[in-house]
Design an enzyme around this catalytic site. Structure first.
Site, short mmCIF file in Angstrom:
data_model
loop_
_atom_site.label_atom_id
_atom_site.label_comp_id
_atom_site.label_asym_id
_atom_site.label_seq_id
_atom_site.Cartn_x
_atom_site.Cartn_y
_atom_site.Cartn_z
N LYS A 105 41.91 38.43 33.68
CA LYS A 105 42.44 38.19 35.03
C LYS A 105 42.82 36.72 35.17
CE LYS A 105 41.09 38.99 39.89
NZ LYS A 105 40.02 39.53 40.76
N SER A 141 41.27 43.08 43.86
CA SER A 141 42.29 42.11 43.48
C SER A 141 42.61 42.15 41.99
CB SER A 141 41.84 40.70 43.87
OG SER A 141 40.66 40.32 43.16
N SER A 147 36.64 43.94 44.10
CA SER A 147 37.84 43.74 43.29
C SER A 147 37.71 44.26 41.88
CB SER A 147 38.19 42.25 43.25
OG SER A 147 38.56 41.78 44.52
#
Length: 622
Positions: free
Chosen positions: A88, A162, A186
């Protein structure tokens, strides 16, 4: 409702789960160089699908595979040899920009984040950086200037956030696992929408050094994988105590995250039907009810628990002052370059700036109370069982109502971090429209291995394919449960059955000696449990069933102590209790609490409750 269909095709790459990949390497059917080249070709074939923000240079990746081959040839142990992963883009990878989905914030780190460095040292290959909701703020996965990762099952639906790119990269079969982050869900909501596993480890176990903070007090690095066993293995290899991380916990070095043995019978907590909100989505409600029945068939007993402490805790993150902690990262941009922020993020941060210190301290006190209430509830069950998300929205719906719909998606996730819980989000079959449906198993800090084992068993009983690929999910676990550690001079296991269980009055006698949680489970079905009279605090007595007497499997926990601590603990055990060998449900015989037979004469037989927690909750003295 939108129709569901895989976005993948028969051209899917070979399966990249740990077992399949290791088998290909061991047989010579593939090499890490082959796998990397196939992944790069697949990324190019898919084009601008919103998943990848940056990809490592081809030559650098191939050089990494050559280095791995030399290390392996030299006899170095590489448990993640040639395993590709994605990161990420709020987690540092040396030489690749860290953007947090905000070009104005971007920088290029010289060093890997601590967790990335550990995984590379184990032989894993970082392919590149993947998309996210800007500054990891959102559960929808659409708040990025780098595009929106396509939902693998229907491109008109949100991917979840997210950690949107992390989940989609795994679901598409492009990588074996991906690193995400999790503050409010997330690491779990996008797992549900991608039909993959999302592991939110116990806080402080995976280092956050080199991670752009969202709310540093509640952030966790998370793992996305095709199976719970894969995710647990990766998390266990990545864990360590990192003194450079102020929120790291020394217990990380003593906590195994590998799947523990699953008991034949277990209890799971669930909210009452009236406390479950699916935002009017009856397909999701029906899918959750089906998942509950699946757990029943696996030996589970549902127990309705009070939802109030969990729901209230969840409101404190965005509805209270804790959101102001996000200004640590975003505050300077908000003050001097607000146009660099997405409109939704800017609105949230403007609200965050209105909170004061007094409200923050009041919220901290309230959260401590709610944690105590949650601990008491969880002490009576093996885990809490929840939908991962109440529904899934279309891109158009979120564009029309971006803040309200985002908030609704966190109803079953936001409280987990605030209450210091571990969680595993896992696929649990399909909805009536064919879309994947995900559930979450949550438990106290340190229960990671137990949660992974239950989650893996449910996953394999509920789903057919890995992620959004055509690769089949094996009916048997890819990673076997961790065996009970043998007694060694460095680590002696002990079985506890009553007042020393987690959440019980004497549990502190274990933790004060730095005991390490090994696993939860049951005895062999050969024991009787009695409520002893006149003990303070109340205690049970465990005795082996006599000839012709029917035995029962009794809930236990296994902890381990250093030799010195083991001796001190055993020396303090009062009669009529004693330490002897207890036979567990996996056949192991381990030192643990037993009771002298004379003490149970006339005592109440509570074996039918299956354990001390269940007895205390339903019928025992308070």
């Amino acid at each position: 409702m939108l129709p569901a269909a895989r976005m993948t095709s028969d051209a899917d790459p070979p399966p990249l789960d740990l077992t399949a990949l290791a088998a290909r390497y061991d047989s010579g059917a593939a090499t890490p160089r082959d796998v990397v080249l196939a992944i790069l070709a697949d990324i190019e074939r898919r084009g601008a699908d919103g998943v990848w923000i940056s990809v490592a240079a081809r030559d650098d990746l191939l050089a990494a595979t050559d280095t791995l081959a030399r290390r392996r040839a030299a006899g170095e142990a590489l448990p993640l040899f040639g395993v590709p992963f994605a990161v990420k883009d709020n987690i540092d990878v040396a030489g690749l920009p860290t953007t947090a989905a905000c070009p104005a914030f971007a920088y290029t780190p010289l060093a890997d984040a601590a967790v990335v460095a550990r995984l590379k040292a184990a032989g894993a290959i970082a392919i590149g950086k993947v998309n996210l909701d800007q500054f990891a703020t959102g559960l929808v996965g659409v708040r990025s200037p780098y595009g929106v990762p396509r939902n693998p099952f229907d491109a008109r639906l949100i991917p979840g956030g997210s950690s949107s790119g992390s989940a989609v990269a795994v679901a598409n079969g492009q990588v074996t696992f991906a690193l995400g982050t999790d503050t409010a869900g997330s690491g779990r909501v996008p797992a549900a929408y991608g039909n993959v596993v999302g592991i939110k480890p116990s806080a402080g176990v995976l280092s956050a050094t080199g991670v752009v903070p969202a709310c540093r007090s509640f952030d966790c690095v998370s793992i996305f994988a095709l199976t719970a066993g894969d995710g647990a293995r990766v998390a266990d290899l990545a864990r360590r105590f990192d003194a450079a991380d102020p929120f790291a916990r020394p217990e990380a070095d003593r906590l195994s995250l590998l799947p523990a043995a699953v008991p034949v019978r277990f209890r799971f907590g669930r909210f009452a039907a009236s406390d479950l909100d699916f935002c009017g989505d009856e397909r999701s409600r029906a899918a959750f009810d089906a998942a509950v029945e699946s757990l029943r068939r696996l030996g589970g007993e549902p127990v309705t628990v009070d939802a109030a402490p969990f729901r209230e805790a969840g409101t404190l993150l965005y509805g209270g002052p804790f959101i102001a902690e996000r200004l640590e990262t975003i505050g300077d941009l908000l003050a001097h370059r607000p146009e660099a922020l997405r409109p939704e993020i800017r609105t949230l941060m403007e609200q965050a700036a209105r909170h004061d210190a007094a409200s923050a301290f009041a919220a901290m006190r309230r959260l401590r109370t709610l944690r105590r209430q949650a601990e008491a509830i969880l002490s009576s069950v093996d885990f809490l069982f929840l939908p991962t998300a109440p529904t899934i929205y279309s891109l158009a719906a979120v564009a029309a109502d971006p803040l309200r719909l985002n908030f609704t998606l966190g109803v079953y996730t936001t409280f987990v971090n605030l209450l210091d819980l571990a969680a595993v989000a896992v696929p649990a079959g399909r909805r009536a429209d064919g879309l994947p449906f995900g559930v979450t198993l949550a438990g106290p800090w340190g229960s990671d291995g137990r949660l992974a084992a239950f989650a893996d068993r449910l996953h394999r009983a509920s789903e057919t394919f890995l992620g959004a690929t055509q690769s089949p999910l094996a009916a048997t676990p890819a990673v076997a449960p961790a065996p009970l550690p043998a007694a060694t001079p460095a680590d002696l296991p002990i079985v506890v059955v009553g007042a020393h269980l987690s959440g019980q009055p004497l549990h502190h006698q274990l933790t004060s000696l730095d005991a390490r949680f090994v696993r939860a489970g049951h005895t062999a079905p050969a024991y009787r449990l009695y409520a002893l009279a006149g003990t303070t605090p109340p205690k049970p007595g465990l005795v082996r069933a006599g000839p012709g007497e029917r035995g029962a499997a009794i809930e236990v926990e296994v902890w381990s102590l250093s030799p010195a601590a083991f001796g001190a603990f055993v020396a303090a055990v009062p009669p009529p209790l004693a330490i002897g060998k207890v036979e567990l449900d996996d056949g192991a015989r381990v030192s643990g609490f037993l009771c002298e037979p004379h003490a149970v004469a006339g005592a109440r037989d509570i074996s039918s409750f299956g354990g001390w927690r269940a007895y205390r909750k339903t019928d025992g003295p308070i």
